[in-house]
Design an enzyme around this catalytic site. Structure first.
Site, PDB file in Angstrom:
ATOM      1  N   HIS A 178       4.479  12.481  64.272  1.00  0.00           N
ATOM      2  CA  HIS A 178       5.391  12.918  65.322  1.00  0.00           C
ATOM      3  C   HIS A 178       5.989  11.724  66.063  1.00  0.00           C
ATOM      4  O   HIS A 178       7.170  11.718  66.404  1.00  0.00           O
ATOM      5  CB  HIS A 178       4.644  13.831  66.309  1.00  0.00           C
ATOM      6  CG  HIS A 178       4.530  15.245  65.832  1.00  0.00           C
ATOM      7  ND1 HIS A 178       3.491  16.075  66.183  1.00  0.00           N
ATOM      8  CD2 HIS A 178       5.333  15.985  65.032  1.00  0.00           C
ATOM      9  CE1 HIS A 178       3.669  17.262  65.627  1.00  0.00           C
ATOM     10  NE2 HIS A 178       4.767  17.226  64.923  1.00  0.00           N
ATOM     11  N   CYS A 484      20.162  16.011  51.216  1.00  0.00           N
ATOM     12  CA  CYS A 484      19.792  16.084  52.626  1.00  0.00           C
ATOM     13  C   CYS A 484      18.480  15.377  52.939  1.00  0.00           C
ATOM     14  O   CYS A 484      17.949  15.520  54.039  1.00  0.00           O
ATOM     15  CB  CYS A 484      19.716  17.542  53.095  1.00  0.00           C
ATOM     16  SG  CYS A 484      18.419  18.506  52.300  1.00  0.00           S
TER      17      CYS A 484
END
Length: 524
Positions: A178, A484
């Protein structure tokens, strides 16, 4: 002395080292089990309150991480073993540490980098409660310092003032953590995987997060070379900004579409739609955090992004849960989750949950230029089942008189079976190459594992051959093909991707300018 690591967020930082691994103050034991239990409950409450206060000033991705932490702290399953140990006579701090250390060890032992990366979140939760128990507060890092240690907690990152520079250097850590995501979104240089050689060092250091390394106790010559590299990087970033508002094109004038990848609806608030060609990937896992989202929650999230994009396309990926993205109440525990029930496989297995998302997407489609793609497709039958579910929900909405529209339905190309035999998928509306998983599966090497990072490259001939095959097939059958994955925003990979035939890339918003500048330097 220079130590090599893995770049997690590109950039350069020069500053004093700040030790992240300072232990919290000692805990004063209470008179009995009841008092110990009350102390732990109070400390958990304080930690939740601290996180809630941080959420008030956090943006979309940070808020999602903090909400995840709160959900874990409020989960009885996490604190249960600690309260049981307190009842058996252990003090609150030892009980909490033992319970969390057990959870952390389980995550760290995983062979999947995502789960190892989540261990940092658990350590953060552990230490927040321990500090609350000891009524200790973390010392603030000096402005411009390089935060250095075993790993870094997301809350420590969010509470640090990065306005005067600084960076992050970790002996372990992960580019999938994170904090790494936060660092990339905010332009904070970060290197992970430095290893045990970087123990017990102090003084000034030079952090090279473009190539991945740190220099301790640098010589005058090393400082001069470092500053030249940092200036070159800054010049390239500055020059790239001139490309931001212009349509992307190669040196020979070939047009290239450049879209953005987003994880939260709030991400679009900091993006000028004029700088991109739409959204090439909107992840929907953010909705599946603390609880399974209802139809209205999903509908409003999708509508927000569609209305922001106007007539430009927004490609929303159906929930890609499982594998590296566990979701309580939805995913299942597996011995090898990356090869298990994840992505479209899980959605088709849990059609009750999938139908809710489908209805929200069909309803939101009237508010913009929506495209929907399915993750982890491996066989034509999976695509057929998914499209049949869309047709069924479309008929149900029509029967109820609910406004809706059926968007184009495409697939992610991330399983090698699709890239090797794209002709089996000639009826899809579009292909979107997920370079992260495709490369990982082709090379059998996790891209965030420092020990095998040299193997995991989208520029490997085997990976590029598959990308070129999909691009060629799309061109032959007039099926749009985009990419992507992270490679789309990597200036070093962009020339090879364009030479493979791609003309549509989707990148992180912070990579838009550099990606367009790299495209302009390619002669195809």
């Amino acid at each position: 002395m220079r130590i090599e690591g893995v770049p997690a967020s590109a950039g350069y930082a020069e500053g004093s080292l700040f030790d992240l691994d300072q232990p919290p103050a000692g805990y004063e034991a209470k008179a009995g089990a009841a008092e110990e239990r009350a102390a732990l409950e109070g400390a958990i409450g304080k930690a939740v309150g601290r996180l809630a206060a941080l959420i008030e000033t956090a943006d979309g991705d940070a808020a999602g991480i903090l909400e995840f932490h709160i959900a874990m702290l409020e989960d009885d399953a996490l604190g249960g073993p600690a309260f049981a140990s307190i009842a058996s006579g252990q003090p609150a701090d030892a009980a909490w540490r033992a319970a969390l250390d057990g959870e952390i060890a389980g995550y760290e032992a995983s062979d999947q980098d995502y789960f190892r990366a989540r261990a940092a979140d658990l350590r953060d939760i552990r230490d927040q409660v321990l500090r609350a128990l000891s009524e200790d507060s973390e010392a603030a890092a000096p402005l411009g310092a390089i935060l250095y240690g075993e790993d870094i907690a997301p809350t420590r990152f969010l509470e640090t003032d990065w306005s005067k520079g600084g960076g992050i250097a970790l002996r372990r850590g992960s580019a999938a953590s994170h904090v790494a995501m936060l660092a990339r979104s905010r332009g904070v240089p970060m290197v992970v995987g430095l290893g045990a050689a970087a123990e017990s060092l102090t003084g000034v250091a030079l952090l090279d997060a473009e190539r991945g390394g740190i220099v301790f106790s640098p010589s005058p010559a090393e400082i001069e070379a470092f500053r030249q590299a940092a200036a070159s990087f800054a010049d390239r970033q500055g020059a790239a900004r001139t490309f931001l508002t212009e349509p992307a094109a190669t040196k020979t004038g070939t047009a290239v579409r450049v879209q953005v990848n987003i994880a939260y609806p709030a991400d679009v608030e900091g993006i000028d739609i004029a700088t991109c060609d739409g959204v090439g990937l909107m992840r929907t896992e953010f909705l599946f955090g603390k609880a399974l989202p209802d139809e209205e929650t999903q509908y409003h999230a999708y509508r927000k992004v569609l209305e922001w994009a106007g007539d430009k396309p927004v490609t929303i990926r159906t929930v890609d849960a499982g594998g590296d993205k566990p979701v309580p109440g939805f995913t299942v525990e597996e011995t090898n989750p990356f090869l298990g029930l994840r992505g479209i496989r899980l959605s088709l297995a849990r059609r009750d949950i999938f139908r809710v998302q489908i209805r929200a997407l069909l309803r939101a489609a009237i508010h913009g230029n929506l495209k929907v793609m399915f993750p982890m497709i491996a066989t034509p039958d999976e695509y057929a089942q998914a499209t049949a579910l869309f047709a069924g929900e479309q008929a149900a909405l029509a029967a109820d008189g609910v406004a809706h529209r059926l968007p184009p339905l495409g697939i992610m190309v991330e399983v090698p079976s699709v890239a090797l035999a794209p002709e089996a998928f000639a009826d899809v509306a579009f292909f979107s190459i997920g370079s992260n998983d495709l490369t990982q599966y082709v090379m059998a090497a996790a891209r965030d594992n420092a020990a095998v990072a040299h193997l995991n490259s989208v520029r490997h001939p085997a990976v590029l051959r598959l990308i070129a095959a999909v691009a060629d097939f799309g061109r032959e059958k007039a099926i749009p093909v985009s990419l992507c994955g992270d490679a789309g925003g990597d200036p070093a990979a962009i020339p090879a991707l364009l030479e493979a035939g791609l003309r549509d890339l989707s990148v992180a918003p912070t990579q838009l300018a550099m990606a367009k500048a790299a495209i302009a330097d390619v002669a195809v």
